[in-house]
Design an enzyme around this catalytic site. Structure first.
Site, mmCIF file in Angstrom:
data_model
loop_
_atom_site.group_PDB
_atom_site.id
_atom_site.type_symbol
_atom_site.label_atom_id
_atom_site.label_comp_id
_atom_site.label_asym_id
_atom_site.label_seq_id
_atom_site.Cartn_x
_atom_site.Cartn_y
_atom_site.Cartn_z
ATOM 1 N N GLU A 122 -1.069 -9.302 3.184
ATOM 2 C CA GLU A 122 -0.968 -9.848 4.502
ATOM 3 C C GLU A 122 -2.244 -10.256 5.354
ATOM 4 O O GLU A 122 -2.526 -11.425 6.015
ATOM 5 C CB GLU A 122 -0.485 -8.811 5.645
ATOM 6 C CG GLU A 122 -1.100 -7.623 6.064
ATOM 7 C CD GLU A 122 -1.165 -6.373 5.191
ATOM 8 O OE1 GLU A 122 -0.744 -6.729 3.961
ATOM 9 O OE2 GLU A 122 -1.065 -5.361 5.591
ATOM 10 N N CYS A 167 0.702 -1.232 0.009
ATOM 11 C CA CYS A 167 0.016 -0.089 0.172
ATOM 12 C C CYS A 167 0.924 1.328 0.132
ATOM 13 O O CYS A 167 1.495 1.740 -0.926
ATOM 14 C CB CYS A 167 -0.986 -0.047 1.133
ATOM 15 S SG CYS A 167 -2.419 0.782 0.830
ATOM 16 N N HIS A 172 -3.500 -5.093 0.280
ATOM 17 C CA HIS A 172 -2.655 -5.685 1.655
ATOM 18 C C HIS A 172 -2.732 -7.229 1.559
ATOM 19 O O HIS A 172 -3.538 -7.862 2.132
ATOM 20 C CB HIS A 172 -3.481 -5.236 2.845
ATOM 21 C CG HIS A 172 -3.358 -3.793 3.118
ATOM 22 N ND1 HIS A 172 -2.345 -3.149 4.055
ATOM 23 C CD2 HIS A 172 -4.069 -2.585 2.760
ATOM 24 C CE1 HIS A 172 -2.422 -1.958 4.149
ATOM 25 N NE2 HIS A 172 -3.605 -1.635 3.207
HETATM 26 N N1 GLN Z 1 -2.069 6.497 2.828
HETATM 27 C C1 GLN Z 1 -2.116 5.971 1.629
HETATM 28 C C2 GLN Z 1 -3.583 6.170 1.114
HETATM 29 O O1 GLN Z 1 -4.394 6.381 1.527
HETATM 30 C C3 GLN Z 1 -1.767 4.553 2.005
HETATM 31 C C4 GLN Z 1 -2.803 3.634 2.778
HETATM 32 C C5 GLN Z 1 -2.291 2.326 3.248
HETATM 33 O O2 GLN Z 1 -1.070 2.458 3.296
HETATM 34 N N2 GLN Z 1 -3.136 1.625 3.658
HETATM 35 O O3 GLN Z 1 -3.788 5.651 -0.062
#
Ligand code: GLN
Length: 545
Positions: A518, A387, A516
């Site tokens: 994970e 992310c 994600h």
């Molecule tokens: N801050 C970034 C976004 O909102 C990444 C979010 C995250 O890593 N879960 O796109």
């Protein structure tokens, strides 16, 4: 179909692993041939965990249907090896929200809506709906916090009502803690006795007491608790600190915990097989070579303590992949801010076999993360960016390969001329209206993989589905330029044409995923990207013993 419910409540103190104990019990019940689901109740007023600070609350776990839940839901998914959806998670805020909405819609048909029984009844309706949806023989219901706290009273009342309506299909387990004060040197049961009394005062008698402790509980202690708490000795379950949390199912099996729970419901084990689980724990134990992995984030510190709770699924996914690859992992939690203040520290990173940047928000520590990506790219250190970690990889590439020194995400720099990561259009409107709760791009979306990429090699599939939690995206306006400069677009959302995975060519392993991974890794089915990452780390050296 008759559903059975086991409520799990905490006594003495929080943080003793109620979620893990519940999940481990769930695994052993499932191994006996029963369908098991698990519900988590959090007594706070927040509607979900999404708006809470990760340092305070720990990880926000995202379900397949996009709910932002407590990390315990993740623990349940991993042990039960099943997807859990939003109906299995509730908070005080969520329950009241439903009651109030229903009242506004005349759902109570003009009646006066009261805290008791209308609120516990909403809780009961949700519990029953989750059990029915999962077609569960046994539903574990974990009530967060500890007995005696004002905020879980209505949930305990719901549980008591369920027991009195259907006593044969409802049981209770209290997860307690037996301290051994160093000045006394003896394991004390009194706090547990008080916790049971407190539970009794809510009209509930536990059927089981799960005794967490740092040293094994002996027979005299067991008998004492049984006697003073009116619980059969066989139902006082010892849960000593385990070397690995994956050993807990076996610790419970030795005490026939699942059998006793089934017996309490008038059920018998249909099978008794922990074979696959034991093969996994054996692999964890027997691995020899050690790989050194650094995880660079910022949600670690509370006072003088370092907690990794904010990244629990990442930690677990690394462990699953390590078992799969036959290695041990030595994980270092790296504070990305330190790499901004002391750039010389970056050199130390060469000693790692792999570096991972997990999800994150905001400006604190981001330049450190970008510097870490840079060293991974240039020095061939295996890299997995999740992310924010993927977005940092795109920014780093645009800055140092395309030469756009001001390239950034508009989350941090809304004026940049090179917004290589930008807010999604539909998100802009929400932010203007301060609609933060539950409004990110959440839950599972498809991603189509490109041929010849490491992602495709490890996933083996053509189209995958992964969970998201973000507001910002790879900006397609820079896509062609970045591709021409050598960045590989390895995965794209087919419906919205959003870039989901970026990679580098000629690098042992460099993958940045907008989703994600994970959240979908399980002990018995480790995640492909984590497997690829640990495999590359293993090849880089791994220090061995
Ligand atoms: N801050 C970034 C976004 O909102 C990444 C979010 C995250 O890593 N879960 O796109």
């Amino acid at each position: 179909m008759k559903h059975n419910y086991l409520f799990i409540v905490g006594g003495v103190m929080s943080g003793v692993g109620k979620g893990t104990s519940s999940a481990a019990l769930g695994l052993t019940l499932k191994a006996k041939g029963y369908n098991v689901t698990a519900i988590k109740i959090d007594p706070y007023v927040n509607v979900d965990a999404g708006t809470m600070n990760p340092v305070e609350h720990g990880e926000v776990f995202v379900t397949i249907d996009g709910d932002e839940t407590d990390q315990d839901i993740g623990t349940y998914e991993r042990y039960l090896d099943t997807n859990i959806t939003r109906i299995n998670y509730m908070t005080t805020g969520r329950v009241y929200q439903s009651v109030i909405e229903r009242e506004r819609n005349l759902g109570y048909k003009g009646k006066c809506v009261e805290v008791v029984p209308d609120v516990p009844e909403e809780v009961i309706a949700r519990i029953k709906r989750a059990a029915a949806e999962a077609k569960a023989d046994v539903t574990l219901v974990e009530i967060g916090g500890t007995v005696g706290e004002y905020q879980n009273v209505l949930f305990l009342e719901a549980a008591r009502m369920m027991k009195s309506e259907d006593p044969e299909h409802v049981q209770f387990a209290l997860v307690s803690y037996l301290p051994v004060p160093p000045s006394i040197g003896e394991m004390k049961t009194k706090p547990t006795q008080y916790a049971v009394r407190t539970l009794n005062s809510a009209g509930i008698q536990p059927d089981f007491v799960i005794c967490r402790s740092s040293q094994p509980m002996d027979e005299p202690r067991k008998k004492k608790i049984a006697r003073f708490c009116s619980v059969p000795t066989a139902n006082i379950i010892g849960a000593v600190d385990a070397k690995s949390i994956y050993d807990i199912p076996d610790i419970f099996e030795k005490q026939r915990f699942a059998q006793s729970v089934l017996q309490g419901f008038g059920l018998k084990p249909k099978q008794g097989d922990l074979k696959r689980w034991r093969a996994f724990t054996r692999r964890v134990r027997e691995a020899k070579q050690t790989v050194k992995i650094g995880v660079a984030g910022k949600y670690f510190s509370t006072g003088d303590f370092t907690l990794s709770d904010a990244y629990i699924s990442v930690l677990e996914a690394i462990k699953h992949a390590a078992a799969d690859q036959g290695v041990r992992v030595d994980i270092a939690w790296l504070n990305s801010e330190e790499y901004e203040k002391e750039p010389k520290k970056l050199k130390e990173l060469l000693a790692y076999d792999g570096l991972l940047i997990p999800g994150g928000f905001g400006s604190r520590g981001i330049e450190g993360k970008i510097a870490i990506v840079n060293i991974c790219r240039e020095k061939n250190i295996p890299y997995l960016g999740i992310c924010y970690g993927m977005q940092c990889a795109v920014i780093e590439y645009a800055r140092n390969v395309l030469g756009y020194k001001d390239a950034h995400t508009t989350e941090i720099d809304s004026e940049t001329k090179h917004p290589v990561v930008d807010v999604m259009q539909d998100q802009k409107a929400k932010l203007v209206k301060d609609q933060y709760g539950g409004t990110m791009r959440l839950g599972a979306y498809d991603c189509k993989l490109s041929k010849g990429t490491s992602s495709k090699k490890w996933y083996k599939d053509e189209v995958i589905s992964e969970r998201h939690r973000h507001r910002y995206e790879f900006n397609n306006a820079f896509r062609q330029e970045l591709i021409d400069a050598g960045l590989v677009i390895a995965g794209v959302n087919p419906k919205q044409d959003l870039v989901e995975i970026v990679e580098l060519k000629e690098h042992p392993f460099f993958v940045g995923a907008q989703f994600h991974p994970e959240f979908q890794s399980r002990p018995l089915s480790p995640h492909p990207l984590f497997r690829g990452f640990i495999n590359a780390a293993k090849s880089r050296g791994g220090t061995g013993e």
